[in-house]
Write a protein that holds these residues in place. Structure first.
Motif, PDB file in Angstrom:
ATOM      1  N   ALA A 174       0.855  -1.185   0.000  1.00 28.99           N
ATOM      2  CA  ALA A 174       0.000   0.000   0.000  1.00 28.99           C
ATOM      3  C   ALA A 174       0.891   1.236   0.000  1.00 28.99           C
ATOM      4  O   ALA A 174       1.979   1.248   0.576  1.00 28.99           O
ATOM      5  CB  ALA A 174      -0.899  -0.008   1.225  1.00 28.99           C
ATOM      6  N   GLN A 175       0.426   2.300  -0.647  1.00 28.81           N
ATOM      7  CA  GLN A 175       1.281   3.480  -0.792  1.00 28.81           C
ATOM      8  C   GLN A 175       1.765   4.011   0.557  1.00 28.81           C
ATOM      9  O   GLN A 175       2.927   4.403   0.698  1.00 28.81           O
ATOM     10  CB  GLN A 175       0.552   4.585  -1.544  1.00 28.81           C
ATOM     11  N   GLY A 199       8.372   9.035  -7.429  1.00 25.70           N
ATOM     12  CA  GLY A 199       7.988  10.395  -7.099  1.00 25.70           C
ATOM     13  C   GLY A 199       6.674  10.448  -6.345  1.00 25.70           C
ATOM     14  O   GLY A 199       6.506  11.262  -5.422  1.00 25.70           O
ATOM     15  N   GLN A 200       5.749   9.580  -6.707  1.00 29.02           N
ATOM     16  CA  GLN A 200       4.466   9.578  -6.009  1.00 29.02           C
ATOM     17  C   GLN A 200       4.609   8.993  -4.605  1.00 29.02           C
ATOM     18  O   GLN A 200       3.954   9.452  -3.667  1.00 29.02           O
ATOM     19  CB  GLN A 200       3.426   8.842  -6.850  1.00 29.02           C
ATOM     20  N   ILE A 201       5.490   8.022  -4.450  1.00 27.07           N
ATOM     21  CA  ILE A 201       5.777   7.501  -3.112  1.00 27.07           C
ATOM     22  C   ILE A 201       6.497   8.563  -2.285  1.00 27.07           C
ATOM     23  O   ILE A 201       6.203   8.757  -1.093  1.00 27.07           O
ATOM     24  CB  ILE A 201       6.610   6.211  -3.212  1.00 27.07           C
ATOM     25  N   ARG A 237       6.082   5.085   4.394  1.00 31.77           N
ATOM     26  CA  ARG A 237       6.692   4.958   5.727  1.00 31.77           C
ATOM     27  C   ARG A 237       8.051   4.263   5.651  1.00 31.77           C
ATOM     28  O   ARG A 237       8.938   4.539   6.465  1.00 31.77           O
ATOM     29  CB  ARG A 237       5.731   4.249   6.682  1.00 31.77           C
ATOM     30  N   ASP A 238       8.237   3.390   4.674  1.00 28.21           N
ATOM     31  CA  ASP A 238       9.580   2.838   4.433  1.00 28.21           C
ATOM     32  C   ASP A 238      10.560   3.962   4.102  1.00 28.21           C
ATOM     33  O   ASP A 238      11.701   3.970   4.571  1.00 28.21           O
ATOM     34  CB  ASP A 238       9.549   1.843   3.264  1.00 28.21           C
ATOM     35  N   THR A 266       0.240  -4.187  -7.070  1.00 30.55           N
ATOM     36  CA  THR A 266      -0.276  -3.133  -6.198  1.00 30.55           C
ATOM     37  C   THR A 266       0.161  -1.757  -6.670  1.00 30.55           C
ATOM     38  O   THR A 266      -0.650  -0.825  -6.750  1.00 30.55           O
ATOM     39  CB  THR A 266       0.193  -3.366  -4.752  1.00 30.55           C
ATOM     40  N   THR A 267       1.430  -1.602  -6.983  1.00 23.52           N
ATOM     41  CA  THR A 267       1.899  -0.282  -7.412  1.00 23.52           C
ATOM     42  C   THR A 267       1.368   0.075  -8.799  1.00 23.52           C
ATOM     43  O   THR A 267       1.122   1.250  -9.087  1.00 23.52           O
ATOM     44  CB  THR A 267       3.433  -0.194  -7.382  1.00 23.52           C
ATOM     45  N   GLY A 268       1.157  -0.927  -9.652  1.00 25.79           N
ATOM     46  CA  GLY A 268       0.539  -0.662 -10.946  1.00 25.79           C
ATOM     47  C   GLY A 268      -0.866  -0.118 -10.777  1.00 25.79           C
ATOM     48  O   GLY A 268      -1.289   0.817 -11.483  1.00 25.79           O
ATOM     49  N   ARG A 269      -1.594  -0.676  -9.817  1.00 23.58           N
ATOM     50  CA  ARG A 269      -2.940  -0.188  -9.525  1.00 23.58           C
ATOM     51  C   ARG A 269      -2.878   1.254  -9.009  1.00 23.58           C
ATOM     52  O   ARG A 269      -3.715   2.085  -9.353  1.00 23.58           O
ATOM     53  CB  ARG A 269      -3.585  -1.116  -8.488  1.00 23.58           C
ATOM     54  N   GLN A 270      -1.870   1.553  -8.198  1.00 24.49           N
ATOM     55  CA  GLN A 270      -1.714   2.914  -7.681  1.00 24.49           C
ATOM     56  C   GLN A 270      -1.483   3.909  -8.817  1.00 24.49           C
ATOM     57  O   GLN A 270      -2.064   5.007  -8.824  1.00 24.49           O
ATOM     58  CB  GLN A 270      -0.537   2.972  -6.698  1.00 24.49           C
ATOM     59  N   LEU A 271      -0.645   3.535  -9.785  1.00 32.47           N
ATOM     60  CA  LEU A 271      -0.356   4.437 -10.898  1.00 32.47           C
ATOM     61  C   LEU A 271      -1.614   4.777 -11.698  1.00 32.47           C
ATOM     62  O   LEU A 271      -1.722   5.867 -12.258  1.00 32.47           O
ATOM     63  CB  LEU A 271       0.679   3.803 -11.827  1.00 32.47           C
ATOM     64  N   CYS A 272      -2.542   3.842 -11.745  1.00 32.76           N
ATOM     65  CA  CYS A 272      -3.761   4.036 -12.526  1.00 32.76           C
ATOM     66  C   CYS A 272      -4.860   4.747 -11.739  1.00 32.76           C
ATOM     67  O   CYS A 272      -5.917   5.045 -12.308  1.00 32.76           O
ATOM     68  CB  CYS A 272      -4.280   2.680 -13.008  1.00 32.76           C
ATOM     69  N   ALA A 273      -4.635   5.000 -10.464  1.00 36.18           N
ATOM     70  CA  ALA A 273      -5.699   5.572  -9.635  1.00 36.18           C
ATOM     71  C   ALA A 273      -5.239   6.737  -8.769  1.00 36.18           C
ATOM     72  O   ALA A 273      -6.031   7.265  -7.991  1.00 36.18           O
ATOM     73  CB  ALA A 273      -6.284   4.483  -8.735  1.00 36.18           C
ATOM     74  N   GLU A 274      -3.982   7.147  -8.887  1.00 31.54           N
ATOM     75  CA  GLU A 274      -3.447   8.190  -8.006  1.00 31.54           C
ATOM     76  C   GLU A 274      -4.224   9.495  -8.144  1.00 31.54           C
ATOM     77  O   GLU A 274      -4.390  10.021  -9.242  1.00 31.54           O
ATOM     78  CB  GLU A 274      -1.968   8.438  -8.331  1.00 31.54           C
TER      79      GLU A 274
END
Length: 286
Positions: free
Chosen positions: A89-90, A117-119, A95-96, A207-215
């Protein structure tokens, strides 16, 4: 695809121990005899790795900067679960980054490429105090372009029914797109790119691919943070159109750099002017 050698250089490779586990990094100190000017934490993009910054370490060391490029959780040589998507999850990845900055004796200059960059933005929005500046490299205000979103969805559909090795062969058959939906452009040859691909956890890519499509667009939130910002890109970009990056920079009141002759991966395409622009920005922010 750039192919400088059969394998990517590993000079400076080590493990960074943090409060949230160990991460694989390439850690390059300032050049001998040069006044130390600070530490930089570099986050790679989707399907990328710490090696994507290999060509900027030396010129940044010559300017006095210690550079630490990191594999995120589940990315290439950093451990992570193969199937548990909640680990990616982002907020968890952000937090990492906060833990990595703490382990490097923050404050540090933070640089995120594309997904990185989004992270990075998410980390700054949780807590900006570990950072001196934020540079977004080829990383836009919200979700990726429709064409790149289609490629990510193709990859996610393939990962649902294929192994990572089978996906690699399918990607090569299609002709791998740069950065999203296939192996990121890098400095290694095809054997090394395959090794990196197979080292990355499927759940991380899904998971990160999904984030890129929904950010969502979080530029207004970021603009309220009292940090110096830098938006750097190539002169062409299919993942986020350059005019969108221009507008984002204006909304942030950010320093803006467009690297001539570069596309989505300026640190690979044009490392010398990319490194110069980064160091000039950090020097001016002291």
């Amino acid at each position: 695809m750039t192919s400088h050698s059969a394998s990517a250089p590993s000079s400076g490779a080590r493990r960074l121990r943090t409060a949230r586990g160990e991460f694989a990094v390439v850690d390059v100190p300032p050049a001998s005899g040069v006044t130390a000017r600070g530490t930089v934490l570099l986050l790679p993009g989707y399907t990328g790795s710490k090696e994507d910054f290999t060509l900027v370490h030396e010129p940044l060391a010559a300017r006095g900067y210690r550079t630490v490029a990191v594999d995120g959780r589940g990315q290439y040589q950093s451990e992570g679960p193969a199937d548990d998507e909640t680990a990616y999850a982002q907020e968890e990845l952000a937090r990492d980054v906060l833990a990595q900055a703490a382990a490097l004796d923050a404050p540090v200059h933070l640089v995120g490429h594309s997904l990185g960059g989004q992270i990075a933005r998410a980390a700054v929005l949780i807590d900006p105090s570990p950072f001196r500046t934020l540079t977004l490299v080829s990383s836009g205000p919200a979700r990726i372009s429709v064409s790149q979103e289609q490629r990510v969805k193709l990859l996610r559909d393939a990962l649902a029914v294929m192994s990572m090795a089978e996906c690699w062969e399918a990607i090569l058959a299609m002709g791998p797109p740069e950065e999203v939906g296939g192996p990121a452009r890098g400095i290694g040859g095809q054997e090394w790119l395959r090794e990196r691909w197979l080292g990355t956890q499927p759940a991380q890519l899904l998971t990160t691919g999904r984030q890129l499509c929904a950010e969502p667009d979080r530029v207004a939130e970021l603009a309220a943070v009292p940090l110096p910002f830098h938006v750097l890109s190539g002169e062409r970009d299919d993942t986020w159109p350059v005019p969108d990056l221009d507008r984002m920079a204006r909304r942030l009141g950010a320093h803006r750099t467009v690297v001539d002759g570069a596309e989505h991966s300026p640190a690979v395409d044009r490392p010398a002017p990319t490194a110069r622009a980064l160091a000039d920005f950090w020097d001016a922010s002291r």
